[in-house]
Motif scaffolding. Sequence first.
Motif, mmCIF file in Angstrom:
data_model
loop_
_atom_site.group_PDB
_atom_site.id
_atom_site.type_symbol
_atom_site.label_atom_id
_atom_site.label_comp_id
_atom_site.label_asym_id
_atom_site.label_seq_id
_atom_site.Cartn_x
_atom_site.Cartn_y
_atom_site.Cartn_z
ATOM 1 N N LEU A 191 0.755 -1.321 -0.156
ATOM 2 C CA LEU A 191 -0.109 -0.013 0.197
ATOM 3 C C LEU A 191 0.858 1.248 -0.149
ATOM 4 N N TYR A 192 2.089 1.200 0.884
ATOM 5 C CA TYR A 192 2.686 2.593 0.807
ATOM 6 C C TYR A 192 3.675 2.561 -0.332
ATOM 7 N N ASP A 193 3.923 1.596 -0.835
ATOM 8 C CA ASP A 193 4.546 1.748 -2.389
ATOM 9 C C ASP A 193 3.647 2.314 -3.121
ATOM 10 N N ARG A 194 2.451 2.035 -3.193
ATOM 11 C CA ARG A 194 1.478 2.611 -3.970
ATOM 12 C C ARG A 194 1.195 4.007 -3.773
ATOM 13 N N VAL A 195 1.039 4.581 -2.694
ATOM 14 C CA VAL A 195 1.056 5.733 -2.157
ATOM 15 C C VAL A 195 2.222 6.503 -2.256
ATOM 16 N N ALA A 196 3.366 5.976 -2.323
ATOM 17 C CA ALA A 196 4.674 6.908 -2.584
ATOM 18 C C ALA A 196 4.770 7.268 -4.099
ATOM 19 N N THR A 197 4.199 6.376 -4.957
ATOM 20 C CA THR A 197 4.325 6.442 -6.271
ATOM 21 C C THR A 197 3.291 7.503 -6.693
ATOM 22 N N ASN A 198 2.126 7.340 -6.055
ATOM 23 C CA ASN A 198 1.085 8.272 -6.693
ATOM 24 C C ASN A 198 1.656 9.745 -5.975
ATOM 25 N N LEU A 199 2.195 9.850 -4.962
ATOM 26 C CA LEU A 199 2.772 10.994 -4.353
ATOM 27 C C LEU A 199 3.608 11.734 -5.414
ATOM 28 N N CYS A 200 4.523 11.027 -5.992
ATOM 29 C CA CYS A 200 5.416 11.391 -7.017
ATOM 30 C C CYS A 200 4.950 11.968 -8.107
ATOM 31 N N ILE A 201 4.009 11.258 -8.674
ATOM 32 C CA ILE A 201 3.335 11.436 -9.863
ATOM 33 C C ILE A 201 2.382 12.878 -9.408
ATOM 34 N N SER A 202 1.756 12.888 -8.405
ATOM 35 C CA SER A 202 1.125 14.321 -8.217
ATOM 36 C C SER A 202 2.033 15.365 -8.050
ATOM 37 N N LEU A 203 3.129 15.111 -7.361
ATOM 38 C CA LEU A 203 4.178 16.221 -7.514
ATOM 39 C C LEU A 203 4.471 16.579 -8.948
ATOM 40 N N THR A 204 4.796 15.550 -9.778
ATOM 41 C CA THR A 204 5.073 16.117 -11.021
ATOM 42 C C THR A 204 3.774 17.128 -11.562
ATOM 43 N N LEU A 205 2.783 16.546 -11.484
ATOM 44 C CA LEU A 205 1.277 17.354 -11.892
ATOM 45 C C LEU A 205 1.343 18.756 -11.218
ATOM 46 N N VAL A 206 1.370 18.643 -9.793
ATOM 47 C CA VAL A 206 1.237 20.134 -9.222
ATOM 48 C C VAL A 206 2.457 20.884 -9.629
ATOM 49 N N LEU A 207 3.577 20.515 -9.507
ATOM 50 C CA LEU A 207 4.696 21.225 -9.857
ATOM 51 C C LEU A 207 4.627 21.976 -11.273
ATOM 52 N N GLY A 208 4.206 21.109 -12.315
ATOM 53 C CA GLY A 208 3.848 21.567 -13.572
ATOM 54 C C GLY A 208 2.875 22.656 -13.567
ATOM 55 N N LEU A 209 1.862 22.698 -12.679
ATOM 56 C CA LEU A 209 0.719 23.709 -12.500
ATOM 57 C C LEU A 209 1.331 24.730 -12.028
ATOM 58 N N GLN A 210 2.196 24.597 -11.004
ATOM 59 C CA GLN A 210 2.851 25.754 -10.196
ATOM 60 C C GLN A 210 3.715 26.621 -11.188
ATOM 61 N N VAL A 211 4.303 25.860 -11.991
ATOM 62 C CA VAL A 211 5.193 26.472 -13.165
ATOM 63 C C VAL A 211 4.461 27.673 -13.880
ATOM 64 N N PHE A 212 3.073 27.424 -14.146
ATOM 65 C CA PHE A 212 2.053 28.488 -14.997
ATOM 66 C C PHE A 212 1.366 29.203 -13.944
ATOM 67 N N MET A 213 0.782 28.634 -13.023
ATOM 68 C CA MET A 213 -0.125 29.315 -11.906
ATOM 69 C C MET A 213 0.488 30.077 -11.110
ATOM 70 N N GLY A 214 1.778 29.585 -10.466
ATOM 71 C CA GLY A 214 2.474 30.378 -9.564
ATOM 72 C C GLY A 214 3.046 31.643 -10.090
ATOM 73 N N ASN A 215 3.582 31.376 -11.298
ATOM 74 C CA ASN A 215 4.418 32.496 -11.830
ATOM 75 C C ASN A 215 3.579 33.507 -12.616
ATOM 76 N N SER A 216 2.405 32.960 -12.978
ATOM 77 C CA SER A 216 1.565 34.007 -13.860
ATOM 78 C C SER A 216 0.527 34.516 -13.033
ATOM 79 N N GLY A 217 0.232 33.850 -11.918
ATOM 80 C CA GLY A 217 -1.010 34.357 -11.036
ATOM 81 C C GLY A 217 -2.244 33.945 -11.703
ATOM 82 N N ILE A 218 -2.194 33.434 -12.822
ATOM 83 C CA ILE A 218 -3.400 33.019 -13.443
ATOM 84 C C ILE A 218 -3.947 31.502 -13.192
ATOM 85 N N LEU A 219 -5.225 31.245 -12.736
ATOM 86 C CA LEU A 219 -5.765 29.859 -12.286
ATOM 87 C C LEU A 219 -5.905 29.144 -13.751
#
Lengths: 244, 342
Positions: B29-57
Amino acid sequence: MASSSLKAVNISVEFSGLRALDDVTLTVDPEEIVGLIGPNGSGKTTLVNAITGEVPLVHGSVSLREEAITSLPPWKIALKGISRSFQIVRLFNNLTVIENIESASLAHGDSLRVARGKSERLLDEFGLSNRAEELGGALSYGDKRRVEIARALAADPSFLLLDEPAAGMNEAETDALLHTLSRIPRDRKLGLLIIDHDMSLIMRLCHRLHVLASGRTIAAGKADEIRRDPAVIEAYLGAKAAHA
Amino acid sequence: MKRNLLTFFILGGLILLAVVASQVVGIRLYDRVATNLCISLTLVLGLQVFMGNSGILSFAHIGFMGIGAYASALLTIPTMMKGMALPDLYPFLKDVQLSPYIAIAVSGLVAALVAAIVSYPLMRLSDAAAVITSFALLVVLHTVMTHWSALTNGPRTLFGVPKATDVKLAALVALLALVTALAFKESRTGKLLRASRDDERAAAAVGARIPQLRWRAFILAALFTGIGGALWGHFITSFSPRAFYLKETFLILSMLVIGGANTVTGAVIGTFIVTAAYESLRGIEGLLNEAKVSSQPVIGLTEIVLALAMMAILVLRPGGLFPTREIGALLARRFGRPEKSG
């Protein structure tokens, strides 16, 4: 007129049918300080906005070193070498002070390293070095004003338009600002257009004055002449004072 | 520069720690959670690149996750299986079979290319108009995924995507996304874009060409979101277009908003917190249902609690947990001597 001037010729601007500027012509030469004065609502800020491409012209043209820049978008006009400050300070509040200043340098194509060096020198010049890592929004009003001017200078502009740079400053700060501003045009080889209500600041600083009232030019010329001009006295103090 | 390195080491260390811990415990279970966490990190960091810097949701990003997932699936499903999984597939794609690792990278590029084309005219919009058009873009991408049967098997589940994502690969990509997000923020484009986020008019007055800056960030964001989607596809191995719509959008947005969209630190911490909350709430939901506390099954507890948490954060701390400064800068200010040059 020197070909390296900033010229606004026969400028007219309307806001929903109301004429805010009517046939105004203004020239600023390199290394010259021109004061733009007039009562509230006379169109001073609108003229700056017209020159920097932020409001559309109904009529007239703006040129820089003989090149037409009329109705270019603001960022293009900025890149041509016209920097400005705003009547109500507009800093990047969530950027640090040094990042605020770097932004202008970076926009003009400087590398990160060059922008950093230039910004550090400007911070030094404006006595802001100890504020470098503060956020823009956390500064005192006077410091914000100075950062805004330093930011405008980081673009190495050939013309600098300052909209009430001394507003909200105390006397000591105003004097320090006067000292800084008086040296800028020659040190940096730029023409300075300055709007302010502080007449003593304007009179001590400016080589030439341009007076607006209700969107029209009512006087233009050397500071001493303007001070005695009846039309200017009337516009500022009302008809009574002029005849008194 | 030192502060950014400090930020990278703290956040990167946190990611590695989570991954290593999940392996040491040795529970699947923890292996799955950790993998999901890392995938989410990639998605969220991707979104941060646009949203965080431009301020546009931006609502659109999960659409690019979908593009990445489907692109990688098309490039990797074995030829024999493609006949069954995608009966209407175009002939030229039938014989394509790449290594999943190459396919994941290519899928990121596909998502970035689509983003470059569709977003260009939208980047001059600001505020509400920009948010609504990004939502419209999500709807368009979702509709295309749902109906382009030849490529996606329509609204039905696409089976047969080879399993290729393990926790190591996901962690590696997450670390890569972390470096990129931090570097982009400090780049010329990143700095000018952040200036435009704070004050558009002043940014234009210093010479920033705002639509162009936003466009670059949007493309970079789509690249990482596409890669994240491909990683997810190779982890879950079967999915339908529903996976790339509102529920996922809300989850990723809540991670970024709770952490603080303006900072990379916020993106990472928000992902950790929401992932932890999500997994424990799901656990609680399961326990409640097993214990038959109520005659009805307990459904939606997770979503509601997350939504309330997001509201609470927005009301109490509008910029999120890390609204302006990265963790490295915060620590340097607190403990270190003042550093003169960044």
